[in-house]
Design a protein around this motif. Sequence first.
Motif, PDB file in Angstrom:
ATOM      1  N   VAL A  42       1.781  12.230   7.332  1.00  0.00           N
ATOM      2  CA  VAL A  42       2.627  12.252   8.378  1.00  0.00           C
ATOM      3  C   VAL A  42       4.005  11.173   7.391  1.00  0.00           C
ATOM      4  N   GLY A  43       4.404  11.868   6.495  1.00  0.00           N
ATOM      5  CA  GLY A  43       6.188  11.219   6.374  1.00  0.00           C
ATOM      6  C   GLY A  43       5.534  10.161   5.552  1.00  0.00           C
ATOM      7  N   ARG A  44       6.189   9.026   4.631  1.00  0.00           N
ATOM      8  CA  ARG A  44       6.014   8.143   4.233  1.00  0.00           C
ATOM      9  C   ARG A  44       6.867   6.307   4.935  1.00  0.00           C
ATOM     10  N   LEU A  45       5.813   5.686   4.024  1.00  0.00           N
ATOM     11  CA  LEU A  45       6.607   4.534   4.296  1.00  0.00           C
ATOM     12  C   LEU A  45       7.019   3.612   3.257  1.00  0.00           C
ATOM     13  N   ASP A  46       8.200   2.613   2.559  1.00  0.00           N
ATOM     14  CA  ASP A  46       7.872   2.381   1.866  1.00  0.00           C
ATOM     15  C   ASP A  46       6.704   1.270   1.586  1.00  0.00           C
ATOM     16  N   ILE A  47       6.561   0.811   0.072  1.00  0.00           N
ATOM     17  CA  ILE A  47       5.643  -0.133   0.131  1.00  0.00           C
ATOM     18  C   ILE A  47       5.532  -1.056   0.426  1.00  0.00           C
ATOM     19  N   ASP A  48       7.121  -1.353   0.982  1.00  0.00           N
ATOM     20  CA  ASP A  48       6.786  -3.128   1.228  1.00  0.00           C
ATOM     21  C   ASP A  48       7.911  -2.951   2.837  1.00  0.00           C
ATOM     22  N   THR A  49       6.745  -1.489   3.510  1.00  0.00           N
ATOM     23  CA  THR A  49       7.657  -1.276   4.892  1.00  0.00           C
ATOM     24  C   THR A  49       5.968  -1.425   5.489  1.00  0.00           C
ATOM     25  N   HIS A  50       5.962  -2.008   6.532  1.00  0.00           N
ATOM     26  CA  HIS A  50       4.908  -1.973   7.035  1.00  0.00           C
ATOM     27  C   HIS A  50       4.538  -1.075   8.731  1.00  0.00           C
ATOM     28  N   GLY A  51       2.961  -0.811   9.583  1.00  0.00           N
ATOM     29  CA  GLY A  51       2.822  -0.188  10.660  1.00  0.00           C
ATOM     30  C   GLY A  51       2.473   1.079  10.593  1.00  0.00           C
ATOM     31  N   LEU A  52       3.488   2.318  11.675  1.00  0.00           N
ATOM     32  CA  LEU A  52       2.818   2.532  12.676  1.00  0.00           C
ATOM     33  C   LEU A  52       2.931   4.197  11.242  1.00  0.00           C
ATOM     34  N   LEU A  53       1.138   4.275  11.072  1.00  0.00           N
ATOM     35  CA  LEU A  53       1.461   6.026  10.194  1.00  0.00           C
ATOM     36  C   LEU A  53       0.565   6.674  10.775  1.00  0.00           C
ATOM     37  N   LEU A  54       1.112   8.153  10.374  1.00  0.00           N
ATOM     38  CA  LEU A  54       0.054   8.484  11.326  1.00  0.00           C
ATOM     39  C   LEU A  54      -0.736   9.649  10.278  1.00  0.00           C
ATOM     40  N   LEU A  55      -1.620   9.643  10.230  1.00  0.00           N
ATOM     41  CA  LEU A  55      -2.595  10.801   8.605  1.00  0.00           C
ATOM     42  C   LEU A  55      -3.482  11.354   9.553  1.00  0.00           C
ATOM     43  N   THR A  56      -3.167  12.872   8.916  1.00  0.00           N
ATOM     44  CA  THR A  56      -4.146  14.266   9.653  1.00  0.00           C
ATOM     45  C   THR A  56      -4.627  15.484   8.710  1.00  0.00           C
ATOM     46  N   ASN A  57      -5.260  15.704   8.969  1.00  0.00           N
ATOM     47  CA  ASN A  57      -4.989  17.750   7.613  1.00  0.00           C
ATOM     48  C   ASN A  57      -4.319  18.504   8.507  1.00  0.00           C
TER      49      ASN A  57
ATOM     50  N   VAL B  63      -2.991   4.572   1.669  1.00  0.00           N
ATOM     51  CA  VAL B  63      -2.920   4.253   3.552  1.00  0.00           C
ATOM     52  C   VAL B  63      -5.128   5.302   2.904  1.00  0.00           C
ATOM     53  N   LEU B  64      -4.358   5.977   2.185  1.00  0.00           N
ATOM     54  CA  LEU B  64      -5.645   6.753   2.060  1.00  0.00           C
ATOM     55  C   LEU B  64      -7.245   5.998   1.501  1.00  0.00           C
ATOM     56  N   ASP B  65      -6.982   4.713   0.437  1.00  0.00           N
ATOM     57  CA  ASP B  65      -7.792   3.857   0.664  1.00  0.00           C
ATOM     58  C   ASP B  65      -8.526   3.277   1.564  1.00  0.00           C
ATOM     59  N   LEU B  66      -7.127   2.732   2.697  1.00  0.00           N
ATOM     60  CA  LEU B  66      -8.333   2.313   3.920  1.00  0.00           C
ATOM     61  C   LEU B  66      -8.786   3.268   4.961  1.00  0.00           C
ATOM     62  N   LEU B  67      -9.075   3.967   5.088  1.00  0.00           N
ATOM     63  CA  LEU B  67      -9.799   4.916   5.409  1.00  0.00           C
ATOM     64  C   LEU B  67     -11.147   5.554   6.048  1.00  0.00           C
ATOM     65  N   ASP B  68     -11.802   5.888   6.411  1.00  0.00           N
ATOM     66  CA  ASP B  68     -13.134   6.018   6.139  1.00  0.00           C
ATOM     67  C   ASP B  68     -13.401   7.658   5.361  1.00  0.00           C
TER      68      ASP B  68
ATOM     69  N   VAL C 292       0.697  -1.429   0.222  1.00  0.00           N
ATOM     70  CA  VAL C 292      -0.274   0.243   0.422  1.00  0.00           C
ATOM     71  C   VAL C 292       0.611   1.845   0.537  1.00  0.00           C
ATOM     72  N   ILE C 293       0.463   1.799  -0.406  1.00  0.00           N
ATOM     73  CA  ILE C 293       1.285   4.002  -1.299  1.00  0.00           C
ATOM     74  C   ILE C 293       0.528   4.747   0.024  1.00  0.00           C
ATOM     75  N   SER C 294       2.117   5.292   0.429  1.00  0.00           N
ATOM     76  CA  SER C 294       1.906   6.125   1.379  1.00  0.00           C
ATOM     77  C   SER C 294       2.022   7.538   0.534  1.00  0.00           C
ATOM     78  N   ALA C 295       0.118   7.290   0.011  1.00  0.00           N
ATOM     79  CA  ALA C 295      -0.262   8.848  -0.863  1.00  0.00           C
ATOM     80  C   ALA C 295      -1.138   8.844  -0.711  1.00  0.00           C
ATOM     81  N   THR C 296      -1.650  10.129  -1.247  1.00  0.00           N
ATOM     82  CA  THR C 296      -3.879  10.635  -1.123  1.00  0.00           C
ATOM     83  C   THR C 296      -3.956   9.388  -2.132  1.00  0.00           C
ATOM     84  N   GLU C 297      -3.337   9.224  -3.383  1.00  0.00           N
ATOM     85  CA  GLU C 297      -3.692   8.619  -4.690  1.00  0.00           C
ATOM     86  C   GLU C 297      -2.463   8.017  -5.309  1.00  0.00           C
TER      87      GLU C 297
END
Length: 242
Positions: free
Chosen positions: A99-114, A83-88, A71-76
Amino acid sequence: MRLDKFLVEAGVGSRTEVKQLLKKKLVEVNGVVETSAKRHVDEKADQIVCQGQVLGYEKFVYYMLNKPKDVISATEDNHHKTVLDLLDKTAHDKEVFPVGRLDIDTHGLLLLTNNGALAHAMLSPKRHVDKLYQAKVQGIVTVEDIEAFEKGIVLDDFSCQPAQLLIKEVDEKAETSLVHITIKEGKFHQVKRMVAARGKKVVDLQRLSMGPLVLDQSLSLGQWRRLTDQELVALENFKVEI
């Protein structure tokens, strides 16, 4: 602020959807039906009801995601799930971003905000925000590797700041190591490149924490939740404006 702006920030919907709700007379301000998007309201004093539900004002939203691989750390993205496809729906209406990015093959904590100010503070090189990763490494990690990380790994295009390398487990038969790595930067593929510079290879990488935020282990891969009040306080104590 304008009524349509309030409704969007309250998570009711997009501006287009909000205008339709107003047109259908489904919005009330202090008990009176309101159809004008331009109507100014006091978000702290006025009672605003949409489709029978009293709305609270929420300018910023904060999501903790346990990002899965692939899953890509991007909005589109035109080729991968983001990652935005996973949210509500609220996350989409609020236009959150990672907030920042994780590589496509890295998993774990990611913070998203506006909250752009928060994102800037968390990512600013001047803040030296710690990021803790757990890595499964092909190869036996040694004391010499720990010392090299402490001095700062030198790569072809930049020199890494001193980092902490902690050996958690070693499987001599399989010739693998499980380690925790704490860095203060977030360069492209940095952890993998640092390990590669020591002649070893990361075969699995998970982010466990970023600043005061720690991955909720009850979240399965792909699951998310809003930040708790305690986590928001931790960000405040971290001197990040929220």
